[in-house]
Design a protein around this motif. Structure first.
Motif, short mmCIF file in Angstrom:
data_model
loop_
_atom_site.label_atom_id
_atom_site.label_comp_id
_atom_site.label_asym_id
_atom_site.label_seq_id
_atom_site.Cartn_x
_atom_site.Cartn_y
_atom_site.Cartn_z
N UNK A 166 46.85 -5.99 20.56
CA UNK A 166 45.78 -5.20 19.93
C UNK A 166 45.05 -4.25 20.88
N UNK A 167 45.02 -4.57 22.19
CA UNK A 167 44.35 -3.68 23.15
C UNK A 167 45.29 -2.59 23.66
N UNK A 168 46.44 -2.44 22.99
CA UNK A 168 47.44 -1.43 23.33
C UNK A 168 48.14 -1.68 24.67
N UNK A 169 48.06 -2.90 25.18
CA UNK A 169 48.88 -3.25 26.33
C UNK A 169 50.31 -3.44 25.85
N UNK A 170 51.23 -2.73 26.47
CA UNK A 170 52.64 -2.82 26.11
C UNK A 170 53.34 -3.79 27.05
N UNK A 171 54.18 -4.65 26.50
CA UNK A 171 54.93 -5.61 27.31
C UNK A 171 56.42 -5.38 27.10
N UNK A 172 57.10 -5.14 28.21
CA UNK A 172 58.55 -5.01 28.19
C UNK A 172 59.16 -6.32 28.66
N UNK A 173 60.14 -6.84 27.92
CA UNK A 173 60.87 -8.04 28.30
C UNK A 173 62.33 -7.66 28.54
N UNK A 174 62.88 -8.15 29.64
CA UNK A 174 64.29 -7.90 29.96
C UNK A 174 65.00 -9.22 30.20
N UNK A 175 66.16 -9.37 29.58
CA UNK A 175 67.01 -10.54 29.83
C UNK A 175 68.05 -10.13 30.86
N UNK A 176 68.10 -10.85 31.96
CA UNK A 176 69.00 -10.53 33.07
C UNK A 176 70.05 -11.62 33.17
N UNK A 214 57.05 -7.07 32.13
CA UNK A 214 56.19 -6.16 32.89
C UNK A 214 55.24 -5.47 31.92
N UNK A 215 53.99 -5.24 32.35
CA UNK A 215 52.97 -4.65 31.50
C UNK A 215 52.82 -3.15 31.75
N UNK A 216 52.48 -2.44 30.66
CA UNK A 216 52.22 -1.01 30.71
C UNK A 216 50.87 -0.78 30.03
N UNK A 217 49.90 -0.25 30.79
CA UNK A 217 48.55 -0.07 30.26
C UNK A 217 47.98 1.26 30.76
N UNK A 252 49.05 4.19 30.58
CA UNK A 252 50.04 5.07 31.19
C UNK A 252 50.57 4.61 32.52
N UNK A 253 50.25 3.37 32.93
CA UNK A 253 50.66 2.88 34.25
C UNK A 253 51.39 1.54 34.10
N UNK A 254 52.54 1.42 34.77
CA UNK A 254 53.28 0.17 34.79
C UNK A 254 52.76 -0.74 35.89
N UNK A 255 52.71 -2.04 35.61
CA UNK A 255 52.36 -3.01 36.65
C UNK A 255 53.38 -2.91 37.78
N UNK A 256 52.95 -3.21 38.98
CA UNK A 256 53.80 -3.02 40.15
C UNK A 256 55.03 -3.92 40.13
N UNK A 257 54.90 -5.11 39.57
CA UNK A 257 56.01 -6.06 39.62
C UNK A 257 56.18 -6.74 38.27
N UNK A 258 57.40 -7.20 38.03
CA UNK A 258 57.70 -7.95 36.82
C UNK A 258 57.48 -9.44 37.09
#
Length: 493
Positions: free
Chosen positions: A340-350, A358-361, A363-369
């Protein structure tokens, strides 16, 4: 690791003698207890792409033909394992009889399942021991089949394996303590190979048109018929994003072409006639999409060997921009969720590693996953952000089904719980509704689409939404109006 696998290492060590040869361990008859011990071991994909709708169809056919241990036990996963064996034989230029020898052996050793015995000495389709190759090699269905064929041709030079009974040939290669087991399964192996051999030269890439079904808010059931979204017969993957005005965007990977998308108008509830190309990369294998509250759209694409790329459409200008967000070359699946706060979360299966986020808030991606799941056998994922601020993750574990875990508002992840242990599930997608309910769509080759749902504070329910056995992919969307939307890709092969 998931709960089911936490005790596996100990079990695998104890079960080592169950799979040994005469020289390696005391004879242990493969009885019911043996099969139970095997069933507790984790299974890895035989085909890196997983099972497909054709595998499910052939499983149904074989269940009406087989007469021995696999009678009425074939599923899409087992067929995919047999298919990889047959393909390896075919690609090597050997005859159908070589495939029968290999499939007979795999039926006896593992009932056509790719077991990872952990610390056990024997792993893979043929339960090959350490001297056959590395653990990774023995878990590779193509490599391990060719290793088996190498031994066959070494022991039976000048194509002498073409003559004589199947059982003794398998026994000479495997050196089993129970040589009489192989001949019993040879007839069923022949039936399996007969079906698969005809398909061996065919391009089996699952691809086909996209359809949509709706469950209206307050309705007890789904629309009786599906609506065509995109008639392109070369779509290989799909993802959907919705925004607060209930617009839906269906993003589709078209084989050899890239990514195209279509819009569903919230007023007319119809899909636009023409698709728009968004990405021209012909190598994209998987995608995920999400929409923010302000109408911003996000698309993630997986390029094998390169990593994950992120495209953003500005809500005001409609302009798309792109950047690479992950360079891991072994990513097999992606999912995305917005809170709801517009934080985007990307999940990757490796592959071999598990799931990372990793979070995107702003316009900026968090430094590490951050790693959120260490299970190395996850092949498909879905993510949902609910109005209460919780993050919800669905993981498809090869040969084990769908597992669910949630992150609370304090950003603490809970453990994994199974919600569907059907080992034939080939892919999943997930969504939430404004009322806080969760919905995960499972593709079962040969059976169609099943949707499991959970209202806040309730238990999971299950619905068979579409019986088309050729469905191979899906999307799931929950709109602000309260409707649940499920897309289905139907294989034309």
């Amino acid at each position: 690791m998931h709960k089911r696998f936490l005790a596996t290492v100990t079990l695998a060590v104890a079960a080592t003698s169950l799979f040994g040869t005469v020289a390696d361990a005391a004879p242990v008859d493969p009885s019911v207890n043996d099969r139970i011990a095997q069933a507790a071991l984790p299974k890895v994909p035989c085909d890196p792409k997983g099972s497909n709708s054709r595998d499910g169809q052939l499983a149904n056919t074989l269940n009406g033909q087989l007469t021995e241990e696999l009678k009425n036990a074939m599923n899409a996963y087992r067929v995919s394992c047999a298919r990889m064996i047959v393909d390896a034989v075919h690609d090597r230029g050997l005859t159908e009889r070589a495939a029968v020898i290999a499939v007979t052996t795999a039926i006896v050793e593992t009932t056509l399942q790719n077991f990872d015995g952990g610390d056990a000495t024997s792993v893979g389709l043929f339960q090959q021991q350490k001297w056959w190759g590395t653990r990774e090699q023995r878990l590779n269905a193509t490599w391990t089949t060719n290793r088996f064929l190498n031994e066959m041709e070494k022991l039976y030079p000048n194509e002498s394996w073409k003559a004589g009974a199947i059982g003794p040939i398998c026994q000479k290669i495997q050196v089993s303590a129970y040589p009489d087991r192989y001949g019993v399964q040879a007839a069923d192996a022949q039936r399996i190979v007969n079906l698969l051999w005809e398909d061996a030269p065919v391009d089996r890439t699952a691809r086909g048109p996209l359809f949509n079904r709706t469950k209206w808010s307050g309705s007890a059931g789904w629309d009786a018929s599906a609506v065509a979204v995109d008639g392109n017969a070369n779509i290989t993957d799909t993802a959907v994003a919705s925004i607060p005005n209930s617009s839906m965007y269906a993003f589709n990977v078209v084989k050899g072409s890239g990514v195209w998308y279509r819009l569903r108008d919230p007023k007319t509830r119809k899909w636009v006639a023409e698709a728009t190309q968004l990405d021209t990369n012909p190598n994209i294998s998987a995608i995920a999409a999400a929409g923010e509250n302000d109408g911003t759209l996000h698309l993630f694409t997986v390029v094998p060997g390169a990593g994950v790329f992120h495209k953003i459409r500005n809500a005001s200008t409609g302009v798309w921009t792109s950047r690479q967000v992950d360079t891991n070359p072994y990513t097999v699946a992606v999912a995305a969720a917005v809170l709801p706060d517009d934080t985007l979360h990307l999940f990757t299966a490796v592959a071999g590693s598990g799931v990372w986020t990793r979070e995107f808030k702003n316009g900026v991606w968090a430094a590490a996953a951050n790693q959120v799941d260490t299970n190395p056998y996850i092949t498909s994922i879905g993510a949902v952000g609910l109005p209460d601020g919780t993050l919800n993750l669905f993981n498809l574990v090869s040969g084990s089904g769908i597992w669910f875990k949630s992150r609370n508002v304090s950003k603490q992840w809970g453990g994994s719980d199974p919600i569907d242990l059907n080992d034939s599930i080939s892919s999943l997608s997930a969504a939430g509704l404004p009322n806080g309910s969760l919905h995960v769509t499972a593709v079962v080759p040969g059976s169609g689409l099943w949707v499991r749902s959970k209202a806040a504070g309730a238990t999971w329910t299950n619905e068979h939404v579409d019986t088309n056995g050729k469905i191979f992919g899906s999307y799931t969307a929950g709109l602000n109006e309260g409707t649940l939307q499920v897309g289905a890709l139907v294989n034309v092969n």
